[in-house]
Write an enzyme that holds these catalytic residues in place. Structure first.
Site, PDB file in Angstrom:
ATOM      1  N   PHE A 138      36.499  44.694  37.432  1.00  4.76           N
ATOM      2  CA  PHE A 138      37.636  43.904  36.940  1.00  4.76           C
ATOM      3  C   PHE A 138      37.155  42.497  36.618  1.00  4.76           C
ATOM      4  O   PHE A 138      36.550  41.835  37.451  1.00  4.76           O
ATOM      5  CB  PHE A 138      38.754  43.833  37.988  1.00  4.76           C
ATOM      6  N   ASP A 222      29.907  37.991  38.385  1.00  9.82           N
ATOM      7  CA  ASP A 222      31.294  37.537  38.508  1.00  9.82           C
ATOM      8  C   ASP A 222      31.600  37.354  39.997  1.00  9.82           C
ATOM      9  O   ASP A 222      31.820  38.321  40.720  1.00  9.82           O
ATOM     10  CB  ASP A 222      32.214  38.580  37.859  1.00  9.82           C
ATOM     11  N   LYS A 251      39.206  31.722  41.541  1.00  6.52           N
ATOM     12  CA  LYS A 251      40.045  31.917  42.728  1.00  6.52           C
ATOM     13  C   LYS A 251      39.915  30.856  43.836  1.00  6.52           C
ATOM     14  O   LYS A 251      40.698  29.933  43.885  1.00  6.52           O
ATOM     15  CB  LYS A 251      39.828  33.307  43.293  1.00  6.52           C
TER      16      LYS A 251
END
Ligand SMILES: *Cc1c(COP(=O)(O)O)cnc(C)c1O
Length: 393
Positions: A138, A222, A251
């Site tokens: 993702f 990532d 995040k």
């Protein structure tokens, strides 16, 4: 995070694209959240691994209040001292290179994707155009990041997308077979968070690094969910001792204030010339003040040690609750519990006990509390989760 049962409110003016849990939080304090009826919950989700320092952390409150009263935004048309200061804190913890700031995870991956394109089109005169990422991965919801995201239900309605070759996560032979000198970049999460907290098998990242080096493809790691101390190291790939060419962050970086970032090695960073990419808000003084506060705390003495210890405590406790029948996956304070059925009932039962937990793909319960969680609070988390587990059995 998402309960599939919440009906859309007929009075809402909002587009109904989220399945939300049926609770409104109005206040937070450390690892606790309070709903609009004043009920207190232990927060074991931290807004999808975002609130690194919990809620209303005094240092974040102080830094942000000061910055709001001083200067919120000027744009990237002007020098950005906050960006310089934040990059100077992050780069020495990662690898030599330069940074670009943006507003979210998906934007960080868009910027990384553009660097990969420049690598293929400019550094290699168009000879490298193929992009590889992994099944179960993702990387975000904008079209570039979506194109390297595997989940068919996220992608299919938005096709056509730029093409990507997907390889099974953890399969070295499949990657070796897919690699070639026409590959510009390989995108990988060290732990696949959204798809259910799947940790790359030991040695896998090392082999990915070797294959990227051999074929002169950029390795883009990532770390949007796994970075900033979440797994007990500053960045998750450091557990394997590899060095990426590009790393993306978001995040946890702003502790709740939106910010994303890309770090690229010097030769890659040098490809992005003035005018090729940009953002209005990216890395504004407010976001950088948040990032700087988070970085200072995460790099302070004993901080990562707490993540490691609380992570062990959490895993041991979960093992006692769920027994050998449920697979537990994760590292540090990013843990997934493989349930045998859809997690929404357990999530609801946990909420009734005063505990907020999240979900991830493939019937996974996702636990990702703030990194400042204490031993006593992990015990409380485990007691509440045990009660919820008993209640719904
Ligand atoms: C959350 C996430 C993203 C997307 O970040 P947004 O801020 O939601 O755009 C990308 N990659 C990974 C690994 C993530 O966990």
């Amino acid at each position: 995070m998402n309960s599939p049962t919440t009906p859309p409110s007929p009075q809402s003016f909002l587009i109904q694209n989220y399945r939300r849990q049926d609770v409104s939080f109005v206040r937070g304090d450390g690892c606790y959240l309070y709903d609009d009826a004043g009920r207190r919950y232990l927060d074991a989700f931290a807004g999808v691994a975002v609130c690194t320092l919990g809620h209303a952390h005094p240092k974040l409150v102080e830094a942000l209040s000061r910055q709001v009263a001083t200067l919120i935004h000027t744009s990237n048309h002007f020098e950005q001292l906050g960006q310089e200061e934040l990059a100077a804190r992050i780069v020495p913890e990662a690898f030599a290179g330069r940074m670009l700031f943006c507003n979210s995870g998906t934007e960080a991956n868009e910027a990384a994707y553009k660097l990969v394109r420049l690598w293929g089109n400019v550094a290699h005169e168009g000879r490298k155009r193929r992009i590889i990422s992994f099944e179960g991965g993702f990387h975000g919801r904008t079209l570039g990041a979506l194109s390297i995201t595997h989940t068919p239900s996220y992608r299919t309605p938005f096709e056509p997308l730029p093409s990507t070759d997907f390889v099974p996560f953890g399969d070295v032979d499949a990657l070796a077979a897919a690699m070639g000198d026409d590959v510009a970049g390989v995108f990988i999460e060290p732990i696949q968070g959204e798809s259910g907290v799947h940790v790359a098998p030991p040695g896998f990242l090392t082999r990915v690094r070797e294959l990227c080096t051999r074929h002169r493809a950029l390795l883009v790691v990532d770390e949007i969910q796994t970075g900033l101390g979440r797994t007990g190291r500053m960045f998750c790939h450091q557990h394997e001792g590899i060095t990426p060419d590009v790393m993306t962050l978001a995040k946890g970086l702003g502790g709740g204030v939106p910010i994303g970032a890309v770090l690229a090695t010097e030769p890659v960073a040098a490809l992005l010339k003035p005018g090729l990419h940009g953002t209005t808000f990216g890395g504004n003084p407010l976001a950088c003040a948040a990032g700087l506060t988070v970085m200072k705390e995460v790099t302070s003495s004993g901080f990562l040690g707490n993540v490691v210890e609380r992570g062990h405590q959490l895993l041991e406790g979960l093992r006692r609750i769920f027994g050998p029948t449920h697979e537990l996956r994760g590292m540090g304070l990013l843990v997934g519990v493989q349930l045998q059925r859809e997690p929404s009932e357990l999530v609801k039962a946990a909420r009734a006990e005063g505990l907020v937990v999240g979900v991830a793909g493939h019937n996974t319960l996702r636990i990702a509390p703030s990194l400042i969680i204490t031993a006593a609070q992990v015990d409380e988390l485990l007691e509440k989760l045990a009660a919820a587990h008993r209640a719904q059995r």
